[in-house]
Scaffold this motif. Structure first.
Motif, PDB file in Angstrom:
ATOM      1  N   MET A 196       0.646  -0.729  -0.044  1.00 39.59           N
ATOM      2  CA  MET A 196       0.043   0.039  -0.256  1.00 39.59           C
ATOM      3  C   MET A 196       0.904   0.704  -0.230  1.00 39.59           C
ATOM      4  SD  MET A 196      -2.743  -1.260   0.240  1.00 39.59           S
ATOM      5  CE  MET A 196      -2.792  -2.938  -0.669  1.00 39.59           C
ATOM      6  N   GLU A 197       0.012   2.497  -0.343  1.00 41.12           N
ATOM      7  CA  GLU A 197       0.715   3.656  -0.135  1.00 41.12           C
ATOM      8  C   GLU A 197      -0.096   4.277   1.441  1.00 41.12           C
ATOM      9  OE1 GLU A 197       2.045   5.136  -4.174  1.00 41.12           O
ATOM     10  OE2 GLU A 197       0.339   5.544  -4.313  1.00 41.12           O
ATOM     11  N   VAL A 198       1.105   4.850   1.586  1.00 44.91           N
ATOM     12  CA  VAL A 198       1.011   5.524   3.454  1.00 44.91           C
ATOM     13  C   VAL A 198       0.785   7.068   3.141  1.00 44.91           C
ATOM     14  CG1 VAL A 198      -0.209   3.346   4.212  1.00 44.91           C
ATOM     15  CG2 VAL A 198       1.937   4.688   4.546  1.00 44.91           C
ATOM     16  N   SER A 199       0.335   8.234   3.956  1.00 44.57           N
ATOM     17  CA  SER A 199       0.580   9.421   3.989  1.00 44.57           C
ATOM     18  C   SER A 199      -0.101  10.253   4.978  1.00 44.57           C
ATOM     19  CB  SER A 199       1.339  10.029   2.668  1.00 44.57           C
ATOM     20  OG  SER A 199      -0.459  10.217   2.244  1.00 44.57           O
ATOM     21  N   VAL A 200       0.473  11.206   5.902  1.00 38.91           N
ATOM     22  CA  VAL A 200       0.650  12.054   7.095  1.00 38.91           C
ATOM     23  C   VAL A 200       0.016  13.376   6.299  1.00 38.91           C
ATOM     24  CG1 VAL A 200      -0.460  12.372   9.454  1.00 38.91           C
ATOM     25  CG2 VAL A 200      -0.352  10.615   8.742  1.00 38.91           C
ATOM     26  N   GLY A 201      -0.122  14.031   6.269  1.00 37.95           N
ATOM     27  CA  GLY A 201       0.284  15.114   6.020  1.00 37.95           C
ATOM     28  C   GLY A 201      -1.044  16.098   6.189  1.00 37.95           C
ATOM     29  N   ILE A 202      -1.065  17.805   5.750  1.00 41.00           N
ATOM     30  CA  ILE A 202      -2.040  18.410   5.381  1.00 41.00           C
ATOM     31  C   ILE A 202      -2.707  19.277   4.047  1.00 41.00           C
ATOM     32  CG2 ILE A 202      -2.406  21.338   5.387  1.00 41.00           C
ATOM     33  CD1 ILE A 202       0.308  21.693   6.740  1.00 41.00           C
ATOM     34  N   SER A 203      -4.010  18.762   4.952  1.00 40.43           N
ATOM     35  CA  SER A 203      -5.276  18.644   3.151  1.00 40.43           C
ATOM     36  C   SER A 203      -4.940  19.448   2.426  1.00 40.43           C
ATOM     37  CB  SER A 203      -6.540  18.986   3.727  1.00 40.43           C
ATOM     38  OG  SER A 203      -7.737  18.252   3.256  1.00 40.43           O
ATOM     39  N   GLY A 204      -4.875  19.327   0.858  1.00 43.11           N
ATOM     40  CA  GLY A 204      -5.218  20.155  -0.180  1.00 43.11           C
ATOM     41  C   GLY A 204      -3.423  19.894  -0.715  1.00 43.11           C
ATOM     42  N   VAL A 205      -2.171  19.532   0.648  1.00 44.43           N
ATOM     43  CA  VAL A 205      -0.922  19.826   0.244  1.00 44.43           C
ATOM     44  C   VAL A 205      -0.193  18.117  -0.235  1.00 44.43           C
ATOM     45  CG1 VAL A 205       1.243  20.333   0.361  1.00 44.43           C
ATOM     46  CG2 VAL A 205      -0.429  21.975   1.636  1.00 44.43           C
ATOM     47  N   GLU A 206       0.009  18.108  -1.290  1.00 45.45           N
ATOM     48  CA  GLU A 206       0.653  16.598  -1.885  1.00 45.45           C
ATOM     49  C   GLU A 206       1.354  16.290  -0.963  1.00 45.45           C
ATOM     50  OE1 GLU A 206       2.247  14.479  -6.127  1.00 45.45           O
ATOM     51  OE2 GLU A 206       1.789  16.618  -5.791  1.00 45.45           O
ATOM     52  N   SER A 207       1.266  14.874  -0.244  1.00 42.16           N
ATOM     53  CA  SER A 207       2.274  14.523   0.460  1.00 42.16           C
ATOM     54  C   SER A 207       2.905  13.320  -0.256  1.00 42.16           C
ATOM     55  CB  SER A 207       1.597  14.010   1.735  1.00 42.16           C
ATOM     56  OG  SER A 207       0.914  14.937   2.313  1.00 42.16           O
ATOM     57  N   GLU A 208       4.344  13.056   0.629  1.00 42.06           N
ATOM     58  CA  GLU A 208       4.968  12.775   0.459  1.00 42.06           C
ATOM     59  C   GLU A 208       4.607  10.931   0.756  1.00 42.06           C
ATOM     60  OE1 GLU A 208      10.087  10.433   0.452  1.00 42.06           O
ATOM     61  OE2 GLU A 208       9.041  12.514   1.450  1.00 42.06           O
ATOM     62  N   MET A 209       4.151   9.933  -0.456  1.00 42.97           N
ATOM     63  CA  MET A 209       3.587   8.592   0.330  1.00 42.97           C
ATOM     64  C   MET A 209       4.879   7.727   0.487  1.00 42.97           C
ATOM     65  SD  MET A 209       0.605   9.367  -0.686  1.00 42.97           S
ATOM     66  CE  MET A 209      -0.117   8.023  -1.345  1.00 42.97           C
ATOM     67  N   ARG A 210       4.738   6.760   1.574  1.00 39.36           N
ATOM     68  CA  ARG A 210       5.640   5.574   1.769  1.00 39.36           C
ATOM     69  C   ARG A 210       5.300   4.398   1.449  1.00 39.36           C
ATOM     70  NH1 ARG A 210       6.413   4.923   6.774  1.00 39.36           N
ATOM     71  NH2 ARG A 210       4.413   5.909   7.661  1.00 39.36           N
ATOM     72  N   VAL A 211       5.761   2.933   1.283  1.00 41.53           N
ATOM     73  CA  VAL A 211       5.323   1.493   0.878  1.00 41.53           C
ATOM     74  C   VAL A 211       5.472   1.026   2.306  1.00 41.53           C
ATOM     75  CG1 VAL A 211       6.329  -0.051   0.191  1.00 41.53           C
ATOM     76  CG2 VAL A 211       6.337   2.238  -1.320  1.00 41.53           C
ATOM     77  N   ALA A 212       3.674   0.872   2.368  1.00 40.85           N
ATOM     78  CA  ALA A 212       3.324  -0.164   3.420  1.00 40.85           C
ATOM     79  C   ALA A 212       3.176  -1.843   3.021  1.00 40.85           C
ATOM     80  CB  ALA A 212       2.599   0.781   4.528  1.00 40.85           C
ATOM     81  N   TYR A 213       2.982  -2.073   4.238  1.00 37.77           N
ATOM     82  CA  TYR A 213       2.254  -3.290   3.859  1.00 37.77           C
ATOM     83  C   TYR A 213       0.922  -3.976   4.978  1.00 37.77           C
ATOM     84  CZ  TYR A 213       5.591  -5.858   0.160  1.00 37.77           C
ATOM     85  OH  TYR A 213       6.048  -6.120  -0.943  1.00 37.77           O
ATOM     86  N   LEU A 214       0.262  -4.707   4.311  1.00 38.87           N
ATOM     87  CA  LEU A 214      -0.816  -4.656   5.561  1.00 38.87           C
ATOM     88  C   LEU A 214      -1.286  -5.654   6.408  1.00 38.87           C
ATOM     89  CD1 LEU A 214      -4.143  -3.289   4.064  1.00 38.87           C
ATOM     90  CD2 LEU A 214      -2.717  -2.011   5.471  1.00 38.87           C
ATOM     91  N   HIS A 215      -0.123  -7.073   5.123  1.00 40.11           N
ATOM     92  CA  HIS A 215      -0.130  -8.047   5.525  1.00 40.11           C
ATOM     93  C   HIS A 215       1.110  -8.753   6.793  1.00 40.11           C
ATOM     94  CE1 HIS A 215      -0.175 -12.766   5.522  1.00 40.11           C
ATOM     95  NE2 HIS A 215      -0.810 -12.725   4.964  1.00 40.11           N
ATOM     96  N   PRO A 216       0.708  -8.902   7.871  1.00 43.60           N
ATOM     97  CA  PRO A 216       2.116  -8.786   8.179  1.00 43.60           C
ATOM     98  C   PRO A 216       3.210  -9.834   8.143  1.00 43.60           C
ATOM     99  CG  PRO A 216       0.579 -10.466   9.707  1.00 43.60           C
ATOM    100  CD  PRO A 216       0.148  -9.489   8.100  1.00 43.60           C
ATOM    101  N   GLU A 217       3.354 -10.765   6.448  1.00 43.34           N
ATOM    102  CA  GLU A 217       4.275 -11.787   6.151  1.00 43.34           C
ATOM    103  C   GLU A 217       3.877 -11.687   4.690  1.00 43.34           C
ATOM    104  OE1 GLU A 217       3.978 -15.821   8.267  1.00 43.34           O
ATOM    105  OE2 GLU A 217       5.164 -14.722  10.497  1.00 43.34           O
ATOM    106  N   PRO A 218       3.633 -10.520   3.831  1.00 46.61           N
ATOM    107  CA  PRO A 218       4.354 -10.311   3.105  1.00 46.61           C
ATOM    108  C   PRO A 218       4.714 -11.147   2.313  1.00 46.61           C
ATOM    109  CG  PRO A 218       5.403  -8.756   3.979  1.00 46.61           C
ATOM    110  CD  PRO A 218       5.147  -8.957   4.748  1.00 46.61           C
ATOM    111  N   LEU A 219       4.338 -11.663   0.862  1.00 47.34           N
ATOM    112  CA  LEU A 219       5.006 -12.222  -0.043  1.00 47.34           C
ATOM    113  C   LEU A 219       5.960 -11.453  -1.010  1.00 47.34           C
ATOM    114  CD1 LEU A 219       2.582 -15.116  -0.334  1.00 47.34           C
ATOM    115  CD2 LEU A 219       4.474 -16.136   0.504  1.00 47.34           C
ATOM    116  N   TYR A 220       6.984 -12.161  -1.750  1.00 49.58           N
ATOM    117  CA  TYR A 220       7.835 -11.221  -2.455  1.00 49.58           C
ATOM    118  C   TYR A 220       7.892 -11.830  -4.224  1.00 49.58           C
ATOM    119  CZ  TYR A 220      11.695  -9.188  -5.042  1.00 49.58           C
ATOM    120  OH  TYR A 220      12.309  -9.391  -6.090  1.00 49.58           O
TER     121      TYR A 220
END
Length: 324
Positions: A212-236
């Protein structure tokens, strides 16, 4: 030996001086510390306990608007004989609040249009270490793309959830969930961390091989997205195995358990953690409440891969003070 005795005498003199101060002065000093420190000092002596339990100390640890927050609770808050007991209650219990968003039985969106009934979609508590405000936005308080389309999302109740309803993903390719909260309702000059709180059903699909892509920022301002997994043991799964967003990898190219992060994103990956309440939480990012007029946007999405997904249960997004 004499030096050690002098140090002990000096320490005792300092303590004695503190005990000899008027209780109001001791209370002012204790109010400059923290709730855990005050609780510890209350065990030292009767005079310190009297000051440590006083309302003048615990009023400093409660938010200035705690009365209005309590008034918006969905259930009555017990009457406590002291502010210390109220603090303990709020730091160990989440209270459901509506923040005045309900108009009769209908909620309003930002344009004033009536939406369906909204039942107390936030919860409030206090951080027991600092007294800072903590908020939890329920799934109903979030923006979920196609969230009201039964083919894609359903709404159900779970006994382990603190909210009346949670969102359940039926099937979707474009996953986009975000929420907003005003910096002004949080504790000022505080660093906060936002967490996406969820579960994955046993037959969930599409989260073990796609990030997934996740971010926290100010509404209306483009934020840098970070890469994250929802699955605790993802597969490559190497990207080249996907000839198109909807074509599964070849059966002759098996999945590989992801023991190390994706090679080109190893410095930016985030993985979920299992909470004590049985839900998973995924860190979205941090925000410092330096400007109370900011509207903070909290986002989790997969709008690029086109990978089919199902079996996600969304409780909401929790915002709490960052750990030191």
């Amino acid at each position: 030996m004499e030096k050690q005795k002098d140090e002990q005498v000096s320490e005792m003199s300092t303590c004695t001086c503190l005990w000899m101060l008027p209780e109001v002065c001791i209370a002012d000093i204790l109010a400059l510390t923290s709730p855990p420190n005050v609780c510890s000092l209350s065990l030292v002596s009767k005079s310190l306990k009297s000051a440590a339990d006083s309302d003048s100390v615990w009023a400093k640890f409660l938010p200035s608007d705690y009365r209005s927050i309590i008034a918006s609770s969905s259930t009555p808050i017990p009457e406590f004989p002291s502010l210390k007991q109220l603090f303990v209650y709020l730091s160990h219990n989440h209270i459901l609040i509506d923040e005045g968003r309900k108009v009769g039985n209908q909620a309003l969106d930002s344009s004033g249009m009536k939406l369906k009934k909204l039942e107390y979609s936030k919860s409030f508590s206090l951080d027991k270490w600092t007294g800072k405000k903590c908020y939890f936005l329920s799934a109903r308080d979030l923006n979920i793309t196609w969230g009201d389309t039964p083919e894609y999302w359903g709404w159900t109740s779970l006994p382990e959830s603190r909210f009346p309803e949670v969102a359940r993903l039926e099937v979707i390719r474009w996953l986009e969930i975000w929420g907003t909260i005003r910096a002004g309702i949080l504790s000022p000059l505080t660093s906060y961390t936002a967490f996406f709180v969820y579960k994955l059903e046993e037959d969930s699909y599409g989260f073990d091989t796609r990030y997934m892509e996740v971010s926290v920022g100010i509404s209306g301002v483009e934020s840098e997205m970070r890469v994250a997994y929802l699955h605790p043991e993802p597969l490559y799964v190497p990207e080249y195995l996907y000839e198109s967003p909807y074509t599964p990898p070849s059966p002759y190219q098996p999945y590989v358990r992801l023991e190390t992060p994706w090679p080109d994103e190893s410095d930016n990956l985030t993985f979920p953690e299992l909470r004590d309440d049985g839900w998973f939480e995924l860190e979205l990012g941090e925000y410092y409440t330096g400007n109370e007029d900011d509207c903070i946007e909290l986002r989790m999405q997969d709008v690029k891969t086109g990978c089919t997904k199902r079996g996600l249960i969304v409780e909401g997004i929790e915002i709490r003070p960052s750990s030191m």
